[in-house]
Design an enzyme around this catalytic site. Structure first.
Site, PDB file in Angstrom:
ATOM      1  N   ASN A  16       0.861  -1.188   0.000  1.00 31.88           N
ATOM      2  CA  ASN A  16       0.000   0.000   0.000  1.00 31.88           C
ATOM      3  C   ASN A  16       0.895   1.235   0.000  1.00 31.88           C
ATOM      4  OD1 ASN A  16      -1.803   2.036   0.492  1.00 31.88           O
ATOM      5  ND2 ASN A  16      -2.535   1.256   2.455  1.00 31.88           N
ATOM      6  N   HIS A 102      -9.653   0.615   5.151  1.00 29.54           N
ATOM      7  CA  HIS A 102      -8.369   0.932   5.785  1.00 29.54           C
ATOM      8  C   HIS A 102      -8.591   1.927   6.922  1.00 29.54           C
ATOM      9  CE1 HIS A 102      -4.318   2.346   6.471  1.00 29.54           C
ATOM     10  NE2 HIS A 102      -3.918   1.229   5.890  1.00 29.54           N
ATOM     11  N   GLU A 104      -6.959   4.385   7.983  1.00 27.94           N
ATOM     12  CA  GLU A 104      -6.741   5.813   7.694  1.00 27.94           C
ATOM     13  C   GLU A 104      -7.998   6.426   7.092  1.00 27.94           C
ATOM     14  OE1 GLU A 104      -3.070   5.304   5.570  1.00 27.94           O
ATOM     15  OE2 GLU A 104      -2.106   4.792   7.465  1.00 27.94           O
ATOM     16  N   GLU A 174      -5.454  -5.207  10.910  1.00 27.04           N
ATOM     17  CA  GLU A 174      -4.471  -4.131  11.055  1.00 27.04           C
ATOM     18  C   GLU A 174      -4.753  -3.340  12.326  1.00 27.04           C
ATOM     19  OE1 GLU A 174      -2.559  -3.020   7.113  1.00 27.04           O
ATOM     20  OE2 GLU A 174      -4.390  -1.871   7.225  1.00 27.04           O
ATOM     21  N   GLY A 180       2.199   2.342  10.721  1.00 28.96           N
ATOM     22  CA  GLY A 180       3.090   3.473  10.530  1.00 28.96           C
ATOM     23  C   GLY A 180       3.809   3.913  11.788  1.00 28.96           C
ATOM     24  N   SER A 220       3.303  -2.011  10.395  1.00 31.45           N
ATOM     25  CA  SER A 220       4.761  -1.969  10.596  1.00 31.45           C
ATOM     26  C   SER A 220       5.458  -3.282  10.246  1.00 31.45           C
ATOM     27  CB  SER A 220       5.096  -1.530  12.020  1.00 31.45           C
ATOM     28  OG  SER A 220       4.593  -0.218  12.255  1.00 31.45           O
TER      29      SER A 220
END
Ligand code: PGA
Length: 265
Positions: A16, A102, A104, A174, A180, A220
């Site tokens: 991604n 996702h 985000e 996730e 991140g 990560s």
């Protein structure tokens, strides 16, 4: 007991790229990846460049084993929706995959599981495969709400998705706190969460369908931890952000997924 083993679930590794490549840097990255892992057949490898890179990246990876996906899709197939991109537009530039749900987009863009569900249906209707991402925040984990959050996200995001449509869907667990941040879930945390996700799917769709479902880990993942994470029996690949922006690094992560396949075959 289902007769299916993990071997029935081919690992899938997604890169991604988020909002990190222009068409020029994206093409460079795609060229590097085609050289490094363009011939990989034993693991599904999907690249998720930003929209403006899709067509150019599609040309670069054409004829290789790499697959193309988009990071987002709108819930309608066409019409007056300024700024949105529909599934048929994605397939027309060579996409076969899309990411929905996702974190985000859930957190920063306000996408609820209901929106994610509409997007998932639109993706499937448009002939795309979808990676459906779920995961808890740090606060939810510390509050002991991880399982409740995962269960709600799964129920709502998969509403009205029929069992026969599951073959076009991959789940990505996730944990939001690991995305991140450089802080990966421990193998035990990931193992537990994956087992829980599979148990929810089992209740929703039956044991055999749940056993068939591929569930990636994301958050990560790097070449330094990929062996350990992908070595977990319930983890069927990775969704990689930062670690997908360098061809050698991403190729090494794909290498970890391939090592699992060769061990099991
Ligand atoms: P990260 O992102 O690998 O940079 O943590 C993962 C993701 O957002 O899918």
């Amino acid at each position: 007991m289902s007769a299916l083993t993990r071997f029935n679930r081919r690992p899938i590794v997604g890169g991604n790229w988020k909002m990190n490549t222009t068409v020029h840097t994206g093409v460079d990255l795609a060229e590097g990846l085609t050289r490094h892992i363009g011939a990989v057949e034993d693991v599904d490898v999907v690249l998720f460049p930003p929209f403006p890179n899709l067509q150019a990246v599609s040309r670069v990876i054409e004829g290789s084993a790499l697959r193309l996906g988009a990071q987002n899709v709108f819930w309608e197939q066409e019409g007056a929706f300024t700024g949105e991109v529909a599934a048929p537009m994605l397939t027309a530039v060579g996409c076969t995959w899309v990411i929905v749900g996702h974190s985000e987009r859930r957190r920063l863009l306000g996408e609820t599981s209901e929106v994610v569900n509409r997007k998932l249906h639109a993706a499937l209707l448009g002939g795309l495969h979808a990676i459906l991402a779920v995961g808890e925040t740090r606060e939810e984990r510390h509050g002991g709400r991880t399982e409740r959050v995962l269960q709600e996200q799964l129920h709502q995001s998969l509403a009205d998705v029929a069992a026969h449509q599951l073959e076009a869907i991959v789940l990505a667990y996730e944990p939001v706190w690991a995305i991140g941040t450089g802080e990966t879930a421990t193998p035990e945390q990931a193992r537990d969460a994956h087992a829980f996700v599979r148990s929810v799917l089992s209740v929703m769709y039956g044991e055999a369908a749940a056993a068939d479902m591929r569930i990636q880990y994301g958050g990560s993942v790097t070449s330094a931890n990929a062996d350990v994470m992908l070595g977990e029996p319930g983890i069927d690949g990775a969704l990689v952000g930062g670690g997908s922006l360098r061809a050698d690094e991403f190729a090494a992560i794909v290498g970890s997924a391939r090592a699992v396949v060769s061990l099991e075959s």
